[in-house]
Design a protein around this motif. Structure first.
Motif: not given
Length: 147
Positions: A14-19, A25-32
């Motif tokens: 979660v920490l890594v994906l947050g970076w 787009g919405v999907e590209s701005r959000e983490t997995q």
């Protein structure tokens, strides 16, 4: 020890994906993790009380923008319950990878399937409420299946 390791790995993910902050787009701005929560979590008690549950949820969660997502599952459990699955039975994912885990107990879920005659932009879904085990991938949060 296994639970602690899984939770540590999940927290690190979660920490890594947050970076990671792609630009469009919405999907590209959000983490997995955020995408998983948007597409699959409905723990706030929005249990399907009507046949239009899926139509409403799929639209409000952005899964009918540009096209109709053919199938989606909503999990009606706490985020902590879903995260804990990462320390439960490891199974092979549908794509052949070995990072999936199956819930040890059944969970309340709702399957939304696009009706055969439905066409974008009028996405029309069937709503099926059930209790099933779910399988999620834990190194990159991904809903794999219900069984």
């Amino acid at each position: 020890m296994g639970l602690e390791k899984s939770l540590l790995l999940f927290s690190l993910l979660v920490l890594v994906l947050g970076w990671v902050q792609p630009s469009l787009g919405v999907e590209s701005r959000e983490t997995q993790t955020q995408k998983f929560q948007r597409q699959h979590m409905d723990e706030e008690g929005h249990f399907p009380s009507s046949p239009t549950y899926c139509n409403q949820m799929m639209k409000s969660r952005g899964m009918t923008s540009g096209s109709c997502k053919p199938m989606n599952t909503f999990v009606h459990e706490s985020w902590e319950t879903v995260q804990a699955i990462c320390s439960q039975g490891q199974v092979t994912c549908k794509n052949g990878k070995s990072n999936c885990h199956k819930s040890s107990s059944t969970l309340h879920i709702t399957d939304c399937r696009l009706k055969g005659s439905s066409k974008y932009p009028k996405c029309d879904y069937t709503t099926t409420d059930s209790q099933k085990h779910i399988i999620i991938a834990c190194d990159v949060v991904h809903y794999d299946a219900s069984v």
